[in-house]
Design a protein around this motif. Structure first.
Motif, short mmCIF file in Angstrom:
data_model
loop_
_atom_site.label_atom_id
_atom_site.label_comp_id
_atom_site.label_asym_id
_atom_site.label_seq_id
_atom_site.Cartn_x
_atom_site.Cartn_y
_atom_site.Cartn_z
N ALA A 41 0.84 -1.20 0.00
CA ALA A 41 0.00 0.00 0.00
C ALA A 41 0.87 1.25 0.00
CB ALA A 41 -0.94 -0.01 1.21
N THR A 42 1.94 1.24 0.76
CA THR A 42 2.87 2.37 0.80
C THR A 42 3.51 2.60 -0.57
OG1 THR A 42 3.30 1.99 3.15
CG2 THR A 42 4.93 3.29 1.94
N SER A 43 3.77 1.52 -1.28
CA SER A 43 4.40 1.64 -2.60
C SER A 43 3.48 2.28 -3.64
CB SER A 43 4.89 0.28 -3.10
OG SER A 43 3.80 -0.52 -3.53
N LEU A 44 2.18 2.36 -3.34
CA LEU A 44 1.25 3.01 -4.26
C LEU A 44 1.37 4.53 -4.24
CD1 LEU A 44 -1.96 0.93 -3.45
CD2 LEU A 44 -0.56 0.76 -5.52
N ALA A 45 1.87 5.08 -3.13
CA ALA A 45 1.89 6.53 -2.94
C ALA A 45 2.58 7.28 -4.08
CB ALA A 45 2.51 6.89 -1.59
N PRO A 46 3.79 6.91 -4.48
CA PRO A 46 4.42 7.67 -5.57
C PRO A 46 3.65 7.60 -6.89
CG PRO A 46 6.00 6.13 -4.57
CD PRO A 46 4.67 5.88 -3.95
N THR A 58 -13.38 5.88 -0.03
CA THR A 58 -12.89 4.60 0.47
C THR A 58 -14.03 3.83 1.12
OG1 THR A 58 -11.25 3.48 1.88
CG2 THR A 58 -12.18 5.53 2.73
N SER A 59 -13.93 2.53 1.05
CA SER A 59 -14.81 1.65 1.82
C SER A 59 -14.55 1.92 3.30
CB SER A 59 -14.45 0.19 1.50
OG SER A 59 -14.92 -0.69 2.50
N PRO A 60 -15.54 1.70 4.15
CA PRO A 60 -15.33 1.90 5.58
C PRO A 60 -14.46 0.83 6.24
CG PRO A 60 -17.58 1.18 5.18
CD PRO A 60 -16.94 1.41 3.84
N ARG A 61 -14.19 -0.27 5.58
CA ARG A 61 -13.40 -1.34 6.20
C ARG A 61 -11.96 -0.88 6.39
NH1 ARG A 61 -18.03 -2.75 7.05
NH2 ARG A 61 -19.03 -4.46 5.93
N ARG A 65 -9.38 1.62 4.22
CA ARG A 65 -9.01 2.93 4.79
C ARG A 65 -7.50 3.01 5.03
NH1 ARG A 65 -10.75 3.54 9.72
NH2 ARG A 65 -11.68 1.52 9.93
N ARG A 66 -6.90 1.93 5.52
CA ARG A 66 -5.45 1.92 5.79
C ARG A 66 -4.67 1.98 4.48
NH1 ARG A 66 -1.33 3.60 8.70
NH2 ARG A 66 0.28 2.03 9.01
N THR A 67 -5.15 1.29 3.45
CA THR A 67 -4.51 1.37 2.14
C THR A 67 -4.56 2.80 1.63
OG1 THR A 67 -5.04 -0.94 1.65
CG2 THR A 67 -4.52 0.49 -0.23
N ALA A 68 -5.71 3.45 1.74
CA ALA A 68 -5.84 4.85 1.32
C ALA A 68 -4.86 5.73 2.08
CB ALA A 68 -7.27 5.34 1.53
N GLU A 69 -4.79 5.54 3.38
CA GLU A 69 -3.88 6.34 4.21
C GLU A 69 -2.42 6.16 3.80
OE1 GLU A 69 -2.35 6.36 8.86
OE2 GLU A 69 -4.26 5.40 8.39
N LEU A 70 -2.00 4.91 3.65
CA LEU A 70 -0.60 4.63 3.29
C LEU A 70 -0.27 5.09 1.87
CD1 LEU A 70 -0.24 1.11 4.91
CD2 LEU A 70 0.81 3.25 5.71
N ALA A 71 -1.28 5.14 1.02
CA ALA A 71 -1.09 5.59 -0.37
C ALA A 71 -1.12 7.12 -0.47
CB ALA A 71 -2.14 4.97 -1.27
N LEU A 139 -10.91 8.67 -7.36
CA LEU A 139 -10.10 7.56 -6.87
C LEU A 139 -10.90 6.85 -5.80
CD1 LEU A 139 -7.33 6.05 -6.50
CD2 LEU A 139 -6.69 7.91 -4.95
N VAL A 140 -11.01 5.53 -5.89
CA VAL A 140 -11.69 4.76 -4.85
C VAL A 140 -10.80 3.63 -4.36
CG1 VAL A 140 -14.01 5.33 -5.70
CG2 VAL A 140 -12.93 3.20 -6.42
N PHE A 141 -10.88 3.39 -3.06
CA PHE A 141 -10.17 2.29 -2.41
C PHE A 141 -11.23 1.31 -1.91
CE2 PHE A 141 -7.34 5.87 -2.16
CZ PHE A 141 -6.08 5.33 -2.38
N ALA A 142 -11.16 0.07 -2.37
CA ALA A 142 -12.19 -0.89 -1.98
C ALA A 142 -11.65 -2.32 -2.10
CB ALA A 142 -13.47 -0.66 -2.78
#
Length: 189
Positions: A41-46, A58-61, A65-71, A139-142
């Motif tokens: 997930a962190t590697s998605l940020a750049p 983002t989905s509430p799960r 949410r953590r993937t969105a945050e790390l990205a 952008l959606v995270f799910a």
């Protein structure tokens, strides 16, 4: 948005969890990312930092949410319509285990006892598709199955067409248009 290109919808499947790694159906069970999932997930940020989004959902799960945050999108808006397909009695169970009693079972072709129907999942994700079409670039995270249904619906196809869109964890895909026709621009990258 230009008449030539239309809106874009970027979709990101959450990072690896213990159950996604092990092939267990995970909808309502709110699992954290594994260490591997956090790193991916962190590697998605750049990759995502270079793109300007006017809506991030983002989905509430916690895995989404953590993937969105790390990205890099800690302020993503929670949208309950992005939750994973509710697997009901099959929560935490693998497809091979289900097939011991229901030969040939897939979420795409068979009922999900105690869970959602394809029509129910479609209705939720149709609302997401409608919402994001009012924006230039969203952008959606799910989750795996929900994003595959969202893709099918974006392309004006029934939910079960999502079976054709294999989607790995921590991947980026892009939906958009070719002129006025909804199109798949990039998948599972």
């Amino acid at each position: 948005m230009s008449e030539e290109s239309g809106p874009e919808l970027w979709v990101v499947r959450h990072g690896e969890t213990e159950w996604s790694r092990d092939g267990k159906h995970t909808s309502t069970t709110d699992l954290p990312l594994t260490d591997v999932g956090e790193q991916a997930a962190t590697s998605l940020a750049p990759r995502l930092a270079e793109v300007e989004f006017d809506l991030v959902l983002t989905s509430p799960r916690q895995r989404a949410r953590r993937t969105a945050e790390l990205a890099g999108f800690a302020d993503a808006q929670v949208d309950g319509d992005l939750v994973e397909w509710d697997y009901g009695d099959y929560e935490g169970v693998t497809t091979p285990e289900i097939r011991e009693t229901v030969p040939g079972w897939t979420v795409w072709t068979h009922p999900v006892p105690g869970g959602e129907s394809a029509d129910q999942v479609s209705a939720r994700l149709d609302r997401v598709a409608e919402r994001v079409r009012d924006h230039q670039r969203s952008l959606v995270f799910a989750h795996g199955h929900s994003l595959r249904v969202l893709t099918a619906r974006w392309l004006c196809q029934p939910a079960d067409e999502g079976r054709f869109f294999k989607l790995d964890t921590s991947t980026v895909s892009v939906l958009g248009f070719e002129r006025e026709t909804p199109a798949l621009l990039k998948w599972n990258s």
